[in-house]
Design a protein around this motif. Structure first.
Motif, PDB file in Angstrom:
ATOM      1  N   TYR A  13       0.834  -1.204   0.000  1.00  0.00           N
ATOM      2  CA  TYR A  13       0.000   0.000   0.000  1.00  0.00           C
ATOM      3  C   TYR A  13       0.872   1.258   0.000  1.00  0.00           C
ATOM      4  O   TYR A  13       0.609   2.210  -0.731  1.00  0.00           O
ATOM      5  CB  TYR A  13      -0.951  -0.029   1.198  1.00  0.00           C
ATOM      6  CG  TYR A  13      -2.005   1.045   1.224  1.00  0.00           C
ATOM      7  CD1 TYR A  13      -2.408   1.722   0.083  1.00  0.00           C
ATOM      8  CD2 TYR A  13      -2.618   1.392   2.408  1.00  0.00           C
ATOM      9  CE1 TYR A  13      -3.385   2.699   0.122  1.00  0.00           C
ATOM     10  CE2 TYR A  13      -3.603   2.365   2.468  1.00  0.00           C
ATOM     11  CZ  TYR A  13      -3.978   3.017   1.320  1.00  0.00           C
ATOM     12  OH  TYR A  13      -4.944   3.986   1.368  1.00  0.00           O
ATOM     13  N   LEU A  14       1.928   1.246   0.783  1.00  0.00           N
ATOM     14  CA  LEU A  14       2.830   2.393   0.821  1.00  0.00           C
ATOM     15  C   LEU A  14       3.428   2.646  -0.558  1.00  0.00           C
ATOM     16  O   LEU A  14       3.484   3.790  -1.026  1.00  0.00           O
ATOM     17  CB  LEU A  14       3.937   2.172   1.850  1.00  0.00           C
ATOM     18  CG  LEU A  14       4.951   3.307   1.992  1.00  0.00           C
ATOM     19  CD1 LEU A  14       4.277   4.596   2.468  1.00  0.00           C
ATOM     20  CD2 LEU A  14       6.050   2.899   2.970  1.00  0.00           C
ATOM     21  N   PRO A  64      -4.881  -5.035   4.629  1.00  0.00           N
ATOM     22  CA  PRO A  64      -3.920  -6.059   5.055  1.00  0.00           C
ATOM     23  C   PRO A  64      -2.475  -5.825   4.590  1.00  0.00           C
ATOM     24  O   PRO A  64      -1.549  -6.201   5.293  1.00  0.00           O
ATOM     25  CB  PRO A  64      -4.480  -7.346   4.449  1.00  0.00           C
ATOM     26  CG  PRO A  64      -5.304  -6.907   3.295  1.00  0.00           C
ATOM     27  CD  PRO A  64      -5.826  -5.540   3.643  1.00  0.00           C
ATOM     28  N   LEU A  65      -2.273  -5.236   3.428  1.00  0.00           N
ATOM     29  CA  LEU A  65      -0.919  -5.075   2.885  1.00  0.00           C
ATOM     30  C   LEU A  65      -0.373  -3.688   3.182  1.00  0.00           C
ATOM     31  O   LEU A  65      -0.105  -2.885   2.302  1.00  0.00           O
ATOM     32  CB  LEU A  65      -0.919  -5.353   1.375  1.00  0.00           C
ATOM     33  CG  LEU A  65      -1.332  -6.767   0.992  1.00  0.00           C
ATOM     34  CD1 LEU A  65      -1.416  -6.900  -0.518  1.00  0.00           C
ATOM     35  CD2 LEU A  65      -0.374  -7.794   1.574  1.00  0.00           C
ATOM     36  N   ARG A  66      -0.164  -3.421   4.458  1.00  0.00           N
ATOM     37  CA  ARG A  66       0.319  -2.119   4.903  1.00  0.00           C
ATOM     38  C   ARG A  66       1.473  -2.295   5.875  1.00  0.00           C
ATOM     39  O   ARG A  66       1.706  -3.380   6.387  1.00  0.00           O
ATOM     40  CB  ARG A  66      -0.809  -1.318   5.539  1.00  0.00           C
ATOM     41  CG  ARG A  66      -1.356  -1.951   6.798  1.00  0.00           C
ATOM     42  CD  ARG A  66      -2.585  -1.196   7.285  1.00  0.00           C
ATOM     43  NE  ARG A  66      -2.970  -1.605   8.619  1.00  0.00           N
ATOM     44  CZ  ARG A  66      -2.558  -1.054   9.741  1.00  0.00           C
ATOM     45  NH1 ARG A  66      -1.700  -0.053   9.719  1.00  0.00           N
ATOM     46  NH2 ARG A  66      -2.971  -1.477  10.907  1.00  0.00           N
ATOM     47  N   THR A  67       2.152  -1.206   6.156  1.00  0.00           N
ATOM     48  CA  THR A  67       3.347  -1.270   7.001  1.00  0.00           C
ATOM     49  C   THR A  67       3.040  -1.645   8.442  1.00  0.00           C
ATOM     50  O   THR A  67       3.893  -2.183   9.132  1.00  0.00           O
ATOM     51  CB  THR A  67       4.087   0.080   7.021  1.00  0.00           C
ATOM     52  OG1 THR A  67       3.201   1.079   7.526  1.00  0.00           O
ATOM     53  CG2 THR A  67       4.596   0.459   5.650  1.00  0.00           C
ATOM     54  N   ILE A  80      -1.180   9.515   3.913  1.00  0.00           N
ATOM     55  CA  ILE A  80      -0.624   9.876   2.603  1.00  0.00           C
ATOM     56  C   ILE A  80      -1.741   9.951   1.571  1.00  0.00           C
ATOM     57  O   ILE A  80      -1.800  10.885   0.769  1.00  0.00           O
ATOM     58  CB  ILE A  80       0.471   8.868   2.183  1.00  0.00           C
ATOM     59  CG1 ILE A  80       1.640   8.911   3.168  1.00  0.00           C
ATOM     60  CG2 ILE A  80       0.940   9.147   0.757  1.00  0.00           C
ATOM     61  CD1 ILE A  80       2.635   7.778   3.007  1.00  0.00           C
ATOM     62  N   PHE A  81      -2.634   8.965   1.604  1.00  0.00           N
ATOM     63  CA  PHE A  81      -3.763   8.909   0.688  1.00  0.00           C
ATOM     64  C   PHE A  81      -4.582  10.195   0.746  1.00  0.00           C
ATOM     65  O   PHE A  81      -5.054  10.694  -0.280  1.00  0.00           O
ATOM     66  CB  PHE A  81      -4.632   7.704   1.064  1.00  0.00           C
ATOM     67  CG  PHE A  81      -5.830   7.488   0.192  1.00  0.00           C
ATOM     68  CD1 PHE A  81      -5.716   6.825  -1.020  1.00  0.00           C
ATOM     69  CD2 PHE A  81      -7.087   7.923   0.591  1.00  0.00           C
ATOM     70  CE1 PHE A  81      -6.837   6.605  -1.819  1.00  0.00           C
ATOM     71  CE2 PHE A  81      -8.205   7.702  -0.193  1.00  0.00           C
ATOM     72  CZ  PHE A  81      -8.080   7.044  -1.400  1.00  0.00           C
TER      73      PHE A  81
END
Length: 102
Positions: A13-14, A64-67, A80-81
């Motif tokens: 995601y980042l 789920p796919l984040r830092t 950020i988004f």
């Protein structure tokens, strides 16, 4: 066939935010509207933050796919988004107005 970006794991995601943020920034530079986008983003930020925080708390969506780095109760990527999206809108609008002569 779309590329599988999940190979970046918790940075997926980042990475997408950085890539689309770079596109937004290029648009803003091209149209000389960086300051305008910053003003719009800062104005919208409190509303976006409240909306995001609430929807995450009640389970509207999951990331789920984040830092895993949370700031003020929401993922870093969401902060950020909240700048990338308004920046993309401002940059695109400015580019369209420039091209149509408005």
């Amino acid at each position: 066939m779309r590329p599988d970006i999940t190979v970046f794991g918790r940075f997926t995601y980042l990475l997408t935010e950085v890539v689309w943020g770079a596109v937004a920034f290029a648009l803003l530079r091209r149209t000389n509207s960086v300051r305008k986008a910053l003003r719009v983003s800062l104005l919208l930020y409190p509303f976006a933050y409240a909306w995001d925080r609430y929807t995450l708390e009640v389970g509207v969506f999951d990331i789920p796919l984040r830092t895993g780095i949370d700031i003020a109760g929401i993922p870093l990527e969401e902060h950020i988004f909240m700048f990338v999206v308004p920046s993309m809108v401002v940059g695109t609008t400015e580019l369209l107005e420039e091209r149509t002569g408005e």
